[in-house]
Design a protein around this motif. Sequence first.
Motif, PDB file in Angstrom:
ATOM      1  N   UNK A  97      47.080  48.359  25.753  1.00  0.00           N
ATOM      2  CA  UNK A  97      48.151  48.800  26.648  1.00  0.00           C
ATOM      3  C   UNK A  97      49.142  47.677  26.944  1.00  0.00           C
ATOM      4  N   UNK A  98      48.689  46.435  26.911  1.00  0.00           N
ATOM      5  CA  UNK A  98      49.576  45.295  27.107  1.00  0.00           C
ATOM      6  C   UNK A  98      50.071  45.103  28.525  1.00  0.00           C
ATOM      7  N   UNK A  99      49.295  45.570  29.522  1.00  0.00           N
ATOM      8  CA  UNK A  99      49.751  45.463  30.902  1.00  0.00           C
ATOM      9  C   UNK A  99      49.385  44.102  31.487  1.00  0.00           C
ATOM     10  N   UNK A 125      48.519  45.930  36.538  1.00  0.00           N
ATOM     11  CA  UNK A 125      47.169  46.443  36.754  1.00  0.00           C
ATOM     12  C   UNK A 125      46.857  46.533  38.246  1.00  0.00           C
ATOM     13  N   UNK A 126      47.322  45.562  39.010  1.00  0.00           N
ATOM     14  CA  UNK A 126      47.129  45.611  40.461  1.00  0.00           C
ATOM     15  C   UNK A 126      47.817  46.831  41.065  1.00  0.00           C
ATOM     16  N   UNK A 127      49.005  47.154  40.561  1.00  0.00           N
ATOM     17  CA  UNK A 127      49.718  48.332  41.052  1.00  0.00           C
ATOM     18  C   UNK A 127      48.940  49.612  40.741  1.00  0.00           C
ATOM     19  N   UNK A 128      48.408  49.698  39.526  1.00  0.00           N
ATOM     20  CA  UNK A 128      47.612  50.873  39.162  1.00  0.00           C
ATOM     21  C   UNK A 128      46.343  50.940  40.008  1.00  0.00           C
ATOM     22  N   UNK A 129      45.719  49.785  40.206  1.00  0.00           N
ATOM     23  CA  UNK A 129      44.505  49.757  41.010  1.00  0.00           C
ATOM     24  C   UNK A 129      44.740  50.237  42.425  1.00  0.00           C
ATOM     25  N   UNK A 130      45.884  49.901  42.977  1.00  0.00           N
ATOM     26  CA  UNK A 130      46.206  50.320  44.337  1.00  0.00           C
ATOM     27  C   UNK A 130      46.334  51.835  44.447  1.00  0.00           C
ATOM     28  N   UNK A 143      42.033  51.117  47.988  1.00  0.00           N
ATOM     29  CA  UNK A 143      42.477  49.860  48.590  1.00  0.00           C
ATOM     30  C   UNK A 143      41.685  48.658  48.097  1.00  0.00           C
ATOM     31  N   UNK A 144      40.415  48.846  47.697  1.00  0.00           N
ATOM     32  CA  UNK A 144      39.600  47.718  47.260  1.00  0.00           C
ATOM     33  C   UNK A 144      39.749  47.396  45.783  1.00  0.00           C
ATOM     34  N   UNK A 145      40.324  48.306  44.998  1.00  0.00           N
ATOM     35  CA  UNK A 145      40.399  48.087  43.549  1.00  0.00           C
ATOM     36  C   UNK A 145      41.185  46.820  43.201  1.00  0.00           C
ATOM     37  N   UNK A 146      42.337  46.549  43.840  1.00  0.00           N
ATOM     38  CA  UNK A 146      43.057  45.308  43.500  1.00  0.00           C
ATOM     39  C   UNK A 146      42.217  44.050  43.680  1.00  0.00           C
ATOM     40  N   UNK A 204      38.117  48.982  38.617  1.00  0.00           N
ATOM     41  CA  UNK A 204      38.823  47.767  38.215  1.00  0.00           C
ATOM     42  C   UNK A 204      38.353  47.272  36.856  1.00  0.00           C
ATOM     43  N   UNK A 205      37.039  47.296  36.632  1.00  0.00           N
ATOM     44  CA  UNK A 205      36.511  46.869  35.340  1.00  0.00           C
ATOM     45  C   UNK A 205      37.029  47.769  34.220  1.00  0.00           C
TER      46      UNK A 205
END
Length: 276
Positions: A115-117, A122-127, A131-134, A103-104
């Motif tokens: 990237x301008x996200x 970012x939550x979608x990418x983390x998922x 499961x804990x990344x978001x 996540x960091x």
Amino acid sequence: MSPAKINLMLRILGQREDGYHNLQTLFQILDWGDDMTFQQVNQNGQCQIRITGFNDVPEEQNLIHQAAQLLRPMARKQSDWLIDVNKRIPQGAGLGGGSSNAAMTLLMMNGYWDCGLCQERLLQLGNQLGADVPLFIHGRAALAGGTGNELISCQFDTPWVLLLLPDIHISTARLFQHNDLRRNQQCIDTALLHHQDLWINDFFPLLLSIDQSLRQLYQQLHHLNPVRLSGTGSAMFVLCKSRAEAEAAQSQLPQGLRSVVVQAKAAHSTGVEKNQ
């Protein structure tokens, strides 16, 4: 800092058709974790990163590397970076160390590579990474549903935490696949979520039944009540009302057990580790 988390509660509501499990869990982020430093090594590069601080994790399996790979196609600045990690969060402890590092990386490299996200993206990418990344992109204590990725910000009365960090690595996959795991818990109504007597972890009785070393350690901690398990790892914790209470409990731990007294992230305090 790349913070750790604890699961104040973790209930397994059922197994889904895709093999994953629906959960109801309460996450508390801690003001303690890994140190991550980001150093630009080439302003006009190819969006390459080099990771230091890991001795036993192949780069392609490192969630930091995987997070950077997700961002590379969207980078508008082609700089190269060195990411150094000073690991404090043990692997297999159930404290979300790898997810926090990922996540960091998403948060920092989103800016460094322009990237301008937005946070939702970012939550979608983390998922995609875990499961804990978001949670760590969300950055706040939360009630979570789904596989742990559906987050609602919450505040919990958990000002001080005594973390117990035995040198035991637990396989999350093994626990989720175990036949004796209870998978039919009832979802707790939101009005009851702050009742700490309802803060159970469905993995704790299973883990105590199959891991002799953790069971023996837990039996030595009977004077600390209640001792709770975080996530699906070996880390346990005791919730305390004050630093003095936490340090008094820490002084009674078995010889050789690594521990650290920390506050919740919102309290903005630094943890002090201790090896008995």
